[in-house]
Design an enzyme around this catalytic site. Structure first.
Site, mmCIF file in Angstrom:
data_model
loop_
_atom_site.group_PDB
_atom_site.id
_atom_site.type_symbol
_atom_site.label_atom_id
_atom_site.label_comp_id
_atom_site.label_asym_id
_atom_site.label_seq_id
_atom_site.Cartn_x
_atom_site.Cartn_y
_atom_site.Cartn_z
ATOM 1 N N SER A 54 -27.503 -3.062 -19.496
ATOM 2 C CA SER A 54 -28.573 -1.999 -19.281
ATOM 3 C C SER A 54 -27.878 -0.548 -19.713
ATOM 4 O O SER A 54 -26.897 -0.314 -19.377
ATOM 5 C CB SER A 54 -28.739 -1.861 -17.532
ATOM 6 O OG SER A 54 -29.432 -2.870 -17.213
ATOM 7 N N HIS A 77 -40.401 0.832 -15.206
ATOM 8 C CA HIS A 77 -39.175 1.451 -14.600
ATOM 9 C C HIS A 77 -39.779 2.068 -13.224
ATOM 10 O O HIS A 77 -40.662 2.570 -13.175
ATOM 11 C CB HIS A 77 -38.638 2.475 -15.498
ATOM 12 C CG HIS A 77 -37.875 3.362 -14.727
ATOM 13 N ND1 HIS A 77 -38.004 4.668 -14.364
ATOM 14 C CD2 HIS A 77 -36.351 3.241 -14.482
ATOM 15 C CE1 HIS A 77 -37.023 5.393 -13.896
ATOM 16 N NE2 HIS A 77 -35.997 4.418 -14.021
ATOM 17 N N HIS A 126 -36.769 5.849 -4.177
ATOM 18 C CA HIS A 126 -35.721 6.330 -5.035
ATOM 19 C C HIS A 126 -34.694 7.342 -4.322
ATOM 20 O O HIS A 126 -35.126 8.204 -3.601
ATOM 21 C CB HIS A 126 -36.653 7.378 -5.948
ATOM 22 C CG HIS A 126 -35.933 7.534 -7.104
ATOM 23 N ND1 HIS A 126 -36.183 8.780 -8.143
ATOM 24 C CD2 HIS A 126 -34.911 7.085 -7.792
ATOM 25 C CE1 HIS A 126 -35.475 8.736 -9.021
ATOM 26 N NE2 HIS A 126 -34.633 7.638 -8.833
#
Length: 894
Positions: free
Chosen positions: A717, A408, A456
């Site tokens: 997901s 991740h 991010h």
């Protein structure tokens, strides 16, 4: 002088003539015997010639192989001398400096020091078994900060794992070096290539030579304390005092003297100085021959109890105690174990033989007790079955029948908010067997790279160019496994940048990019197998099914604000009048009031109209037809009561108040946790065509019936909370879903510190891709690494058979919450017995309490944690055994 000589020798000519006649007669006799056996001699020479030619022909391949080994050893032995190299620092505030480098004689460490007079330290050394890669050229951060292009062909970097922020995170670091001559560069590169066998799966790689980690640790300490190949008495006493702080000085001196007299080489220093073999003997004497482990050793060492285990006794020990198969205990394997694990314990064998040369010679073919300890600590005695450590599972099953090693936010090195991003994070994950990596693609706010960036979003993490990340993934995808790799794309880019992304995927990956959908073309009912997709890269991204539109909270808010501003400026009034002129109803003031009506008859959507009548036309998201909102009752009531018609003349205060109301109303929109990955921009046609087998779709509200009707190329997901909810409340439906389709889970958004969650809960329900933060070495990451060590560490582990059967097969369905064994599963009895503990306590503490926790992970019925076994350790060298010697029994169901 000549006459005198003739007179001197003339008196004795007669005896010499007699002796010569005797010699002639003996020569004649010998010649006659030789002539008699001439035929036999010629046959003998011919026979010897044939044997010599035959040996030469048989030894040619063997000699060539031996010559290659000699050349390889020579390349590594050249590194035992010191070379002057330029070392780049880790800190950005330092500059490159010249250092003296060499490899120790046992080829375990690479060490460096400042000048001739300085010494090696613990911080100035690197274990060779920790090196994951030898990277040629200048391709690291420090080389980018201090480029030296003139000597790029003489530069290389040693990539290894290193803990960060006090051990909270683990990342990839580099030792950047530049050689002073191309010839020296070739020596170092060839020598290190021959010494480093390559990466192994796990958080810390291990050498294929199966060395004892304690020996490597002792060698590390030895190289920092040695002076002229000897350890002074003062340093040796300080070392053993750390191992046993409670012992008296007289006891420590006696142990040191015992090690000194049994070592092989003579020391030239004063006192009881030690060589390497004496130093290892001193460490072995600290532990002594006591305890449960030594008693087990004596049970098998029957012929020579003090010398060691004979090959026959060692074979019995391996079969009975280590559970080796008899076919594995070959004579060559046993001889190799004895040779490798006795190599560093020559002084101990001399000590066990009590200085008797005959006993020492006999013990050369036995495995001494110190060698048994080295064997038990090495990877030769690994808990992992050697068969499972190799690729042994069936790889022709559908892709949904395998657990897939996933990560991740792969690009992050530390936390999720302000950590750094690097391409080395992808390198480390892929070298550890990860088969699913993630990229977050965004439009760069300040044009710098001229392409999308990866970071991010909405944080201060550093950014990476998209092309650089894709090139890194392409280069390292199949270094450790040939089976397919999945790239999970979070798409936040504009259509223009999406075209650039699709072009970069095609140019960088070429033929290894999966583009053809065999399922749709051939009408298959199963996904392709990992064997069918060998050497392929699969793209995973959000996919929009026909008559489905992804919901975006941000766009809901922006559209509401735009409508409110238009109404305040009078635009809404004119639009309302125009709509009224078309025959559509309006209020007394000519303004329209928003109402909620179904849009296009699609489930899960409603449309806010500017009039009271429904609009059944198909219009875009930003069209004048209205706004798409979720169908929850709370959101319907919220938008039904919202009125944006101005009630008083336009002024600045009314705008501020309206903005506050809009912010309040949009904040009340309930967006599911698992909808985070669906807040992306819809993929463009170029990028959409590259998403083949991993099309991530959304079902709102969630319905298992609707999920069962989706194509098998679609996947789902879920965030951590939603996945836990489905696994707890609908485990059977989740098992049926994962039998035919792929499912991916990821940590919840509040894990800012990059912590992980329990993957066993997801694996128990058949979820294939359980994404974890690879940079955090917590217990869950260790479980993930241990789980994927099986099947050769290829990143794919076949599910149990009960998870791969369709639910309509007629057999008893499997449930992770069952309390009794499944009819098709044989329960396994696991027995654990605590025998010995070594190097457990901190060196600085004189006494410490040792606590051993034993815990199992699996389905809820298999989870069990025993009461901790604790004892007070008065001697670090000889920790006491627990009072209870009974084994701990667990019952495994799955």
């Amino acid at each position: 002088r000549g006459g005198r000589g003739e007179e001197y020798y003339g008196a004795s000519l007669e005896p010499f003539d007699r002796h010569r006649s005797m010699s002639d007669s003996m020569a004649i006799t010998t010649h006659m015997r030789h002539s008699e056996s001439m035929d036999d001699y010629s046959n003998y020479r011919k026979r010897r010639k044939r044997v010599r030619i035959g040996r030469h022909l048989n030894l040619v391949p063997r000699l060539e192989k031996r010559q290659q080994n000699v050349e390889r050893d020579t390349a590594s032995e050249l590194l035992h001398h010191e070379y002057s190299l330029i070392k780049y620092p880790h800190s950005q505030f330092s500059v490159p400096n010249e250092r003296l480098f060499r490899v120790d004689k046992d080829n375990l460490l690479i060490m460096w020091r400042r000048t001739e007079g300085s010494h090696f330290t613990l911080s100035s050394s690197l274990r060779l078994d920790q090196i994951l890669e030898i990277r040629e050229g200048q391709w690291t951060k420090m080389f980018e900060r201090f480029p030296y292009e003139e000597v790029e062909e003489q530069s290389f970097s040693l990539m290894f794992e290193e803990s960060r922020k006090g051990g909270k995170y683990v990342g990839l670091s580099s030792l950047d070096l530049i050689c002073d001559h191309p010839k020296h560069y070739k020596r170092w590169f060839d020598g290190l290539t021959s010494l480093i066998p390559g990466p192994q799966n796990g958080l810390m790689s291990t050498s294929s030579r199966a060395l004892d980690p304690t020996i490597v640790w002792l060698k590390w300490l030895w190289n920092t304390k040695v002076t002229d190949h000897e350890m002074p008495e003062r340093e040796a006493l300080a070392f053993i005092r750390k191992l046993n702080p409670t012992a008296t000085r007289a006891t420590l001196s006696a142990l040191l003297h015992e090690a000194h007299i049994h070592q092989f080489k003579v020391t030239f220093s004063h006192g009881d100085a030690l060589h390497w073999d004496g130093f290892v003997l001193l460490y072995n004497l600290m532990f002594g021959e006591t305890g449960r482990l030594y008693r087990i050793f004596r049970e098998y060492a029957l012929q020579y109890p003090s010398l060691g285990l004979t090959p026959k006794e060692l074979k019995a020990f391996l079969i009975q105690e280590c559970y080796w198969h008899p076919t594995e205990c070959t004579k060559g394997k046993i001889d190799e174990l004895i040779r490798s694990h006795n190599y560093h314990h020559r002084a101990y064998r001399k000590y066990a033989a009590k200085n008797k040369p005959l006993d020492f010679k006999i013990a050369s073919g036995f495995l001494c007790f110190a060698g048994v300890l080295s064997f038990l600590r090495s990877s030769n005695n690994s808990v992992i079955d050697p068969v499972c450590a190799q690729l042994h599972q069936d790889m022709s099953q559908p892709l949904s029948h395998y657990f897939i090693n996933s990560s991740h936010n792969t690009y992050l090195d530390t936390d999720q908010l302000k950590g750094s991003s690097s391409c080395d994070a992808y390198v480390r994950s892929l070298m550890q067997g990860c088969r699913c990596v993630e990229i977050d693609c965004w439009d760069e706010s300040i044009p710098f790279y001229g392409e999308p960036v990866i970071y991010h979003g909405y944080t201060i993490t550093t950014k990476l160019p998209f092309s650089e990340v894709i090139q890194t993934i392409t280069d390292y995808s199949f270094r450790t496994s040939i089976y397919p790799i999945i790239i999970s794309i979070e798409n936040h880019c504009s259509p223009e940048n999406q075209k650039k992304m699709a072009k970069e995927f095609k140019n960088s990956m070429g033929d290894i990019l999966c583009r053809e959908n065999e399922v749709e073309r051939n009408g298959l009912e199963r996904l392709p197998s990992p064997e069918d997709l060998q050497g392929k890269i699969i793209l995973k991204g959000s996919y929009q099914l026909p008559n489905k539109t992804p919901l975006k909270k941000a766009k809901i808010k922006s559209t509401v604000l735009q409508k409110a501003k238009r109404q305040l400026s009078g635009e809404g009034k004119r639009q309302g009048s125009e709509s009224g002129s078309d025959g559509k109803p309006s209020d007394a003031n000519g303004e329209t009031s928003p109402t909620c009506t179904p849009g296009n008859g699609e489930p899960g959507q409603r449309k806010i109209e500017e009039n009271g009548e429904p609009n059944h036309k198909t219009e875009g998201k930003n069209g004048s037809g209205g706004l798409l909102v979720p169908t929850s009752v709370e959101n319907q009531d919220l938008f039904r009561t919202a009125s944006f018609a101005p009630t008083r003349p336009y002024n600045r205060d009314s705008v501020k108040k309206l903005k506050r109301n809009v912010k309040r109303m949009t904040s009340q929109l309930q967006l599911e946790e698992d909808d985070q990955e669906l807040e992306f921009n819809a993929p463009s046609d170029d990028l959409r065509d590259l998403i083949i087998y991993c099309r991530s779709v959304s079902i709102k509200p969630w319905s298992w019936e609707e999920q069962s009707c989706t194509p098998i190329s679609c996947m789902f997901s879920f965030g951590e909370p939603t996945a836990n909810k489905h696994c707890k409340e609908s485990s059977e439906e989740m098992l049926a879903c994962t039998e035919r389709q792929l499912v991916r889970t990821y940590p919840k958004g509040t894990r800012f510190d990059s912590s992980n969650y329990d993957p066993m809960v997801m694996w128990s329900c058949g979820i294939q891709m359980v994404s974890l933060n690879y940079q955090t070495p917590d217990v869950w990451m260790h479980i993930n690494q241990g789980f994927f060590r099986q099947n050769g560490g290829c990143g794919y582990v076949l599910k149990p058979r009960v998870m791969r059967r369709p639910p309509d097969e007629g057999s008893v369905p499997f449930s992770p919450y069952m309390t009794e064994p499944h009819p098709d599963i044989n329960p396994v009895q696991l027995e654990i017995e605590l025998i010995s503990g070594q190097r457990l306590c901190p060196m600085k503490k004189k006494t410490s309490s040792i606590t051993v926790d034993i815990q199992t992970f699996g389905i809820p019925e298999d989870r069990l944690q025993m009461d901790p076994v604790a004892s007070v350790c008065l001697s670090i060298a000889r920790p006491p055994l627990p009072s209870s010697s009974h084994p701990f029994l667990f019952r495994y169901i799955l």
